[in-house]
Design a protein around this motif. Structure first.
Motif, PDB file in Angstrom:
ATOM      1  N   ALA A 256       0.835  -1.202   0.000  1.00  8.99           N
ATOM      2  CA  ALA A 256       0.000   0.000   0.000  1.00  8.99           C
ATOM      3  C   ALA A 256       0.872   1.256   0.000  1.00  8.99           C
ATOM      4  O   ALA A 256       0.621   2.200  -0.747  1.00  8.99           O
ATOM      5  CB  ALA A 256      -0.920  -0.009   1.213  1.00  8.99           C
ATOM      6  N   HIS A 257       1.888   1.218   0.811  1.00  5.86           N
ATOM      7  CA  HIS A 257       2.766   2.383   0.897  1.00  5.86           C
ATOM      8  C   HIS A 257       3.458   2.643  -0.431  1.00  5.86           C
ATOM      9  O   HIS A 257       3.504   3.776  -0.924  1.00  5.86           O
ATOM     10  CB  HIS A 257       3.817   2.144   1.990  1.00  5.86           C
ATOM     11  CG  HIS A 257       4.850   3.215   2.037  1.00  5.86           C
ATOM     12  ND1 HIS A 257       4.564   4.495   2.466  1.00  5.86           N
ATOM     13  CD2 HIS A 257       6.162   3.212   1.702  1.00  5.86           C
ATOM     14  CE1 HIS A 257       5.652   5.215   2.389  1.00  5.86           C
ATOM     15  NE2 HIS A 257       6.644   4.471   1.927  1.00  5.86           N
ATOM     16  N   GLU A 258       3.967   1.540  -1.019  1.00  3.67           N
ATOM     17  CA  GLU A 258       4.679   1.699  -2.290  1.00  3.67           C
ATOM     18  C   GLU A 258       3.752   2.199  -3.387  1.00  3.67           C
ATOM     19  O   GLU A 258       4.195   2.866  -4.312  1.00  3.67           O
ATOM     20  CB  GLU A 258       5.336   0.367  -2.702  1.00  3.67           C
ATOM     21  CG  GLU A 258       6.536  -0.031  -1.863  1.00  3.67           C
ATOM     22  CD  GLU A 258       7.548   1.104  -1.740  1.00  3.67           C
ATOM     23  OE1 GLU A 258       7.804   1.784  -2.745  1.00  3.67           O
ATOM     24  OE2 GLU A 258       8.052   1.311  -0.613  1.00  3.67           O
TER      25      GLU A 258
ATOM     26  N   ASN B 115       0.907   4.005  -2.777  1.00  4.55           N
ATOM     27  CA  ASN B 115       0.371   5.322  -2.429  1.00  4.55           C
ATOM     28  C   ASN B 115       1.239   6.471  -2.931  1.00  4.55           C
ATOM     29  O   ASN B 115       0.720   7.503  -3.349  1.00  4.55           O
ATOM     30  CB  ASN B 115       0.220   5.438  -0.913  1.00  4.55           C
ATOM     31  CG  ASN B 115      -1.102   4.847  -0.464  1.00  4.55           C
ATOM     32  OD1 ASN B 115      -1.969   4.605  -1.291  1.00  4.55           O
ATOM     33  ND2 ASN B 115      -1.245   4.609   0.823  1.00  4.55           N
ATOM     34  N   ASN B 116       2.567   6.305  -2.873  1.00  2.00           N
ATOM     35  CA  ASN B 116       3.437   7.399  -3.317  1.00  2.00           C
ATOM     36  C   ASN B 116       3.282   7.701  -4.801  1.00  2.00           C
ATOM     37  O   ASN B 116       3.003   8.841  -5.160  1.00  2.00           O
ATOM     38  CB  ASN B 116       4.885   7.114  -2.930  1.00  2.00           C
ATOM     39  CG  ASN B 116       5.141   7.517  -1.486  1.00  2.00           C
ATOM     40  OD1 ASN B 116       4.601   8.529  -1.029  1.00  2.00           O
ATOM     41  ND2 ASN B 116       5.928   6.740  -0.774  1.00  2.00           N
TER      42      ASN B 116
ATOM     43  N   LEU C 169       0.787   6.933  -6.554  1.00  2.18           N
ATOM     44  CA  LEU C 169      -0.608   7.346  -6.692  1.00  2.18           C
ATOM     45  C   LEU C 169      -0.751   8.842  -6.368  1.00  2.18           C
ATOM     46  O   LEU C 169      -1.489   9.576  -7.044  1.00  2.18           O
ATOM     47  CB  LEU C 169      -1.452   6.518  -5.717  1.00  2.18           C
ATOM     48  CG  LEU C 169      -2.813   6.017  -6.189  1.00  2.18           C
ATOM     49  CD1 LEU C 169      -2.739   5.381  -7.551  1.00  2.18           C
ATOM     50  CD2 LEU C 169      -3.384   5.051  -5.168  1.00  2.18           C
ATOM     51  N   ALA C 170      -0.002   9.264  -5.369  1.00  4.30           N
ATOM     52  CA  ALA C 170      -0.047  10.679  -4.982  1.00  4.30           C
ATOM     53  C   ALA C 170       0.483  11.555  -6.116  1.00  4.30           C
ATOM     54  O   ALA C 170      -0.078  12.605  -6.435  1.00  4.30           O
ATOM     55  CB  ALA C 170       0.781  10.895  -3.720  1.00  4.30           C
ATOM     56  N   VAL C 171       1.557  11.052  -6.742  1.00  4.16           N
ATOM     57  CA  VAL C 171       2.127  11.803  -7.859  1.00  4.16           C
ATOM     58  C   VAL C 171       1.114  11.891  -9.004  1.00  4.16           C
ATOM     59  O   VAL C 171       0.861  12.975  -9.546  1.00  4.16           O
ATOM     60  CB  VAL C 171       3.440  11.144  -8.342  1.00  4.16           C
ATOM     61  CG1 VAL C 171       3.985  11.891  -9.566  1.00  4.16           C
ATOM     62  CG2 VAL C 171       4.468  11.138  -7.224  1.00  4.16           C
TER      63      VAL C 171
ATOM     64  N   GLU D 298      -1.612  14.271  -8.155  1.00  3.50           N
ATOM     65  CA  GLU D 298      -1.174  15.668  -8.249  1.00  3.50           C
ATOM     66  C   GLU D 298      -1.045  16.119  -9.690  1.00  3.50           C
ATOM     67  O   GLU D 298      -1.449  17.230 -10.069  1.00  3.50           O
ATOM     68  CB  GLU D 298       0.170  15.855  -7.522  1.00  3.50           C
ATOM     69  CG  GLU D 298       0.057  15.889  -6.011  1.00  3.50           C
ATOM     70  CD  GLU D 298      -1.054  16.803  -5.517  1.00  3.50           C
ATOM     71  OE1 GLU D 298      -1.152  17.963  -5.998  1.00  3.50           O
ATOM     72  OE2 GLU D 298      -1.883  16.356  -4.679  1.00  3.50           O
ATOM     73  N   LYS D 299      -0.483  15.210 -10.512  1.00  2.00           N
ATOM     74  CA  LYS D 299      -0.312  15.559 -11.937  1.00  2.00           C
ATOM     75  C   LYS D 299      -1.668  15.791 -12.574  1.00  2.00           C
ATOM     76  O   LYS D 299      -1.882  16.749 -13.326  1.00  2.00           O
ATOM     77  CB  LYS D 299       0.426  14.425 -12.671  1.00  2.00           C
ATOM     78  CG  LYS D 299       1.892  14.310 -12.284  1.00  2.00           C
ATOM     79  CD  LYS D 299       2.703  15.476 -12.781  1.00  2.00           C
ATOM     80  CE  LYS D 299       4.183  15.327 -12.416  1.00  2.00           C
ATOM     81  NZ  LYS D 299       4.897  16.603 -12.596  1.00  2.00           N
TER      82      LYS D 299
ATOM     83  N   GLU E  13      -8.533  11.053 -12.116  1.00  2.00           N
ATOM     84  CA  GLU E  13      -8.752  11.367 -10.697  1.00  2.00           C
ATOM     85  C   GLU E  13      -9.670  10.337 -10.041  1.00  2.00           C
ATOM     86  O   GLU E  13      -9.422   9.881  -8.918  1.00  2.00           O
ATOM     87  CB  GLU E  13      -9.355  12.773 -10.554  1.00  2.00           C
ATOM     88  CG  GLU E  13      -8.308  13.850 -10.735  1.00  2.00           C
ATOM     89  CD  GLU E  13      -8.778  15.191 -10.207  1.00  2.00           C
ATOM     90  OE1 GLU E  13      -9.973  15.521 -10.438  1.00  2.00           O
ATOM     91  OE2 GLU E  13      -7.976  15.884  -9.556  1.00  2.00           O
TER      92      GLU E  13
ATOM     93  N   LYS F  12      -6.931   4.416  -4.329  1.00  2.00           N
ATOM     94  CA  LYS F  12      -6.660   4.869  -2.965  1.00  2.00           C
ATOM     95  C   LYS F  12      -7.561   4.113  -1.979  1.00  2.00           C
ATOM     96  O   LYS F  12      -7.116   3.726  -0.891  1.00  2.00           O
ATOM     97  CB  LYS F  12      -6.926   6.380  -2.885  1.00  2.00           C
ATOM     98  CG  LYS F  12      -6.547   6.983  -1.561  1.00  2.00           C
ATOM     99  CD  LYS F  12      -6.849   8.462  -1.540  1.00  2.00           C
ATOM    100  CE  LYS F  12      -8.139   8.728  -0.764  1.00  2.00           C
ATOM    101  NZ  LYS F  12      -8.352  10.170  -0.555  1.00  2.00           N
TER     102      LYS F  12
END
Lengths: 551, 129
Positions: free
Chosen positions: A335-337, A339-340, A342-344, A347-348, A378, A385
Motif C-alpha cells: 500500500a505504501h509503495e 500510495n506514493n 498514486l499521490a504523484v 497531483e499531476k 482522478e 486509494k
C-alpha cells in the motif's frame, strides 16, 4: 497424526500393558502351582514310604511269629512224638486253632525221608525224599529257612518255613507250608485307589505274591526291576509310557522286596484339580486383563485423539494468525509503495485540471475530451486509494479504542446502514436479540465494520429474495456473547471455506469486492479477543458466528 | 491571496514539483524542499506558518524533522503526510506537536482545508501569547 500412527501406538500400549500384567500373573500362578505340586508330591511320596515300611514290617512280624511257632513246636516235642501222624495231626489242629497260617506240616529226618505229614497233599508228599531239595540242604546248614515261592513236588506255587532240630545225635526238620493268601492279604492292603498295586519280589525279580495288575506268582512283575533295592525308597519312574510312583521296602527276614506302585494321575487328583483351578483363574485373569487393557486403551486413545484434534485446531489458528500478521505487513508495504506514485499521479492530474481551467486551453478543440480524461484519472486514483487505504486498515496494528457497548445497538445501527439496499433486493433482515445481553468493553467502530462486512456479504450472497437472521446470545458459562448472522444465500463451496478469511479471496465479480472484508473482520475480532467461525452448506446458506468476551 | 506562508517537504520530486505548481496557481505563498535538512535550513532563513511534512524520507525522516522543527520554531504548525498507514507514526507525530496527519494520496483541496485550520490554530495561539 495419521490413523496408522494411532494404530501403532494402540498396539504398543496394549502389548506393553498385557506383557506387564499377564506375565507376572502367569509367573505367579506357575510358581504357586509348582510349590503346591512339589509339596503335595512330597506328601504323597511320604505316605507311600510309610505304607511300604508298614506293610514290610507287618510281613516281617508275621514271618517271625510263624518261625517262633514252628521253633517252639519243634523244640518242645520230640521226634518220636511227632513221627506219629496222629499226634502230629493233633498238634497241627491245636496250632491251627490259634492261627490258620499253616497249610500243612511235615517231619523229615536228616536223610530227607518224609517221616510224617499232615495236610492236603498227603498222597503226593508222603513218599518223597527231600534230600536233594535246595531248601532242605539250606535248613540243614542254617537251622531256620524261609523259602521263596516255588512249585515243589505238589506242583503248586507255595512257600515254606523249615526249622531243624538236633535231638541227641540226630537232626530232624519240621517243615510247614505257609498259606500265601495271608501274605497276599497283607500286601493287598497296600493297593491304593483303583490303580495302586503292591507285590513282593525276591532278589531275582520274581513275584512272590499275585499283583493286582499283570504278572503271576513266580514270574517277573510288570514293573521296573527293583531286585537290587537296598532299603526304603520312593521314586517316580516312567514305565511303559506312564509315570508311576514306586515305593520299596525290604522284608528283612527274607530279603524280599515289597514294591508298592501308584498311578500319580489318581493319587494326585487334588493336584490336578488345583492345576485346573489355577489355569481357570489364570485364564479368567488374562481375559479380565485383556478386557481391561482394551477398555482403558480405547479410552486413552480417544482422549489422545481428542487432544490432538484440539491441538491441531489451535495450531491451525496460530498459523492463521501468523499468516494474517505476515499478510498485513506485506499489505502495508504494498500500500505504501503504491500510495506514493498514486499521490504523484493524483497531483499531476490535479495540475492538468488546473491548467484546463485556464481560459486559453478551454478554447482547444479537444478540451472536453481532455477534461473527461483528467476526471477519469482522478476517479481511478480515488478508487485505487480506496483499495490501498483498506489494505492499510487491514494491516493496522492499532490498539482498539475501548468503550462500553451494547452489541444489540451496534447491530441495529449496522442494519440501518444496509436496510435500504436489502429492501430494494427484497431481503428480509430478522433480528432475534437476547434482551439481557450484557454490555462489553470493546471497539465499537471496528465491531461495526465487522458487522457491516458480514451483513453486506450476506446481502451480496443472497442477491435477491431471501432472509438474513441475526441472533445474539449470552453464554454465561464462559462469559461470552455470541452473534450469529445467517443468510439464505447459495452457501460457500467446501473447497473455498478454509480460504474465506484470507485477504484478497473473493467470490464476487472482478471490481466489486476487494477480498478484504472478511479478513479485516477476522483480524478485528482476533484483536478484540474473540473468535469468528463460519459454517456453510451449499444451497442452504451460510452462518457466521462471532464470539466476544464480556469485559 | 492567502495570508499564510507554506512549506512542503517531500523527497518525491514529481510530487513536490507538481504540488508547488498547483499551490502557486492558487496564489499561495509556498516553497518546497526535498529533505528534512533543507527544511531546517529554509526555516532559518524564512518565515513559515504551516509545514506539510512527509513522514517517510531518506536521511532525516519526518518524525526527526518534526522534532527539530518544534525545537527551532515551536509555533510553526506541521501537517504530517504519510504514504504509509503507519498510524503509529501519525499519532507519534501528533504527540510531538503536529497539527494533524493526512494519508497520501490526498486531494489538494482537502489538504488546503487542513492547512487553513492549522493556520487558524496558529493565529489563535499567537493571540493568546
Amino acid at each position: 497424526m495419521e490413523a496408522r500412527h494411532y494404530k501403532k501406538l494402540w498396539w504398543e500400549i496394549i502389548l506393553a500393558t498385557l506383557s506387564f500384567s499377564v506375565f507376572p500373573l502367569l509367573i505367579l500362578g506357575g510358581v504357586i502351582y509348582h510349590q503346591f505340586s512339589v509339596s503335595y508330591t512330597a506328601k504323597i511320596m511320604d505316605n507311600m514310604k510309610t505304607l511300604a515300611e508298614n506293610r514290610a514290617s507287618s510281613i516281617d512280624l508275621f514271618l517271625e511269629e510263624r518261625i517262633a511257632q514252628l521253633t517252639g513246636l519243634a523244640n518242645t516235642q520230640s521226634l518220636g512224638q511227632l513221627q506219629n501222624e496222629d499226634y502230629l495231626n493233633r498238634v497241627f489242629n491245636i496250632i491251627q486253632t490259634r492261627s490258620k497260617s499253616f497249610l500243612d506240616l511235615g517231619v523229615i529226618d536228616e536223610e530227607g525221608n518224609h517221616l510224617a505229614y499232615v495236610g492236603p497233599h498227603y498222597s503226593i508228599l508222603k513218599k518223597v525224599n527231600y534230600k536233594d531239595e535246595k531248601w532242605f540242604q539250606e535248613v540243614m546248614v542254617t537251622g531256620v529257612y524261609v523259602s521263596d515261592v516255588f512249585l515243589g513236588f505238589r506242583k503248586i506255587p507255595h512257600f515254606i518255613i523249615a526249622v531243624m532240630v538236633r535231638e541227641k545225635n540226630q537232626s530232624w526238620v519240621l517243615r510247614a507250608t505257609i498259606d500265601s493268601d495271608i501274605i497276599d492279604n497283607i500286601v493287598r492292603a497296600a493297593w491304593i485307589g483303583k490303580k495302586g498295586d503292591a507285590m513282593i519280589i525276591n532278589r531275582e525279580n520274581v513275584l512272590q505274591t499275585t499283583p493286582r495288575f499283570g504278572g503271576k506268582v513266580m514270574e517277573p512283575p510288570k514293573a521296573p526291576d527293583f531286585a537290587a533295592a537296598t532299603g526304603t525308597m520312593v521314586e517316580a519312574m516312567d514305565f511303559r509310557g506312564e509315570t508311576i510312583i514306586y515305593a520299596t521296602s525290604i522284608i528283612k527276614l527274607k530279603k524280599w522286596i515289597l514294591v508298592i506302585s501308584e498311578a500319580p494321575t489318581e493319587q494326585l487328583t487334588p493336584l490336578l484339580q488345583a492345576r485346573f483351578l489355577a489355569a481357570l483363574i489364570g485364564l479368567g485373569g488374562v481375559v479380565l486383563i485383556i478386557i481391561g487393557t482394551y477398555v482403558t486403551t480405547r479410552a486413552m486413545m480417544k482422549e489422545l485423539q481428542r487432544m490432538d484434534r484440539k491441538q491441531a485446531a489451535s495450531d491451525e489458528m496460530a498459523i492463521q494468525s501468523s499468516k494474517m500478521a505476515a499478510l498485513g505487513k506485506m499489505a502495508a508495504g504494498i500500500a505504501h509503495e503504491i500510495n506514493n506514485p498514486l499521490a504523484v499521479i493524483g497531483e499531476k492530474a490535479g495540475w492538468m485540471k488546473d491548467l484546463l481551467a485556464m481560459e486559453d486551453v478551454a478554447k482547444s478543440e479537444h478540451f472536453q475530451e481532455l477534461l473527461d480524461a483528467v476526471h477519469k484519472i482522478e476517479f481511478h486514483v480515488v478508487r485505487a486509494k480506496t483499495v490501498t487505504h483498506r489494505l492499510l486498515g487491514f494491516a493496522r496494528r492499532m490498539e482498539p479504542v475501548e468503550e462500553r457497548v451494547n452489541i444489540n445497538e451496534i447491530l441495529d445501527e449496522s442494519i440501518d446502514f444496509l436496510e435500504n439496499d436489502a429492501r430494494y433486493r427484497n431481503i428480509d433482515i430478522q433480528t432475534n436479540y437476547a434482551p439481557d445481553l450484557p454490555l462489553t468493553t470493546t471497539d465499537q467502530a471496528q465491531l461495526q465494520q465487522v458487522f457491516l462486512n458480514i451483513i453486506t456479504n450476506a446481502i451480496d450472497a443472497i442477491d435477491k429474495d431471501g432472509e438474513i437472521v441475526i441472533n445474539t446470545r449470552s453464554i454465561k458459562q464462559n462469559n461470552r456473547i455470541s452473534i450469529e448472522i445467517s443468510d439464505t444465500g447459495p452457501g460457500i463451496p467446501k473447497e473455498a471455506l478454509p480460504k474465506i478469511f484470507d485477504p484478497f479471496f473473493t467470490t464476487k465479480e472482478v471490481g466489486k469486492g476487494t477480498g478484504l472484508g472478511l479478513s479485516i473482520a477476522y483480524s478485528i475480532i482476533e484483536k478484540l479477543g474473540g473468535r469468528i467461525m463460519v459454517a456453510s452448506e451449499e444451497v442452504i446458506g451460510t452462518t457466521f458466528t462471532i464470539y466476544l468476551p464480556v469485559k | 491571496m492567502e495570508k499564510f506562508k507554506m512549506l512542503v517537504v517531500d523527497d518525491e520530486p514529481d510530487f513536490l514539483e507538481t504540488i508547488i505548481k498547483r499551490l502557486k496557481a492558487r496564489k499561495i505563498e509556498v516553497a518546497g524542499v526535498d529533505s528534512g535538512y533543507k527544511a531546517l535550513e529554509f526555516l532559518d532563513k524564512h518565515d513559515v506558518d504551516v509545514i506539510v511534512l512527509d513522514v517517510k524520507m531518506p536521511g532525516m525522516d519526518g518524525i526527526e524533522t518534526l522534532r527539530a522543527i518544534k525545537k527551532k520554531k515551536a509555533r510553526v504548525e506541521v501537517i504530517m503526510l504519510t504514504g504509509h498507514a503507519s498510524v503509529e507514526s501519525g499519532i507519534q507525530g501528533m504527540q510531538l506537536g503536529a497539527f494533524d496527519y493526512v494519508m497520501k494520496p490526498v486531494a489538494l483541496d482537502e489538504l488546503l482545508e487542513k492547512v487553513r485550520q492549522a493556520y487558524d490554530r496558529k493565529m489563535i495561539q499567537a493571540d493568546k501569547a
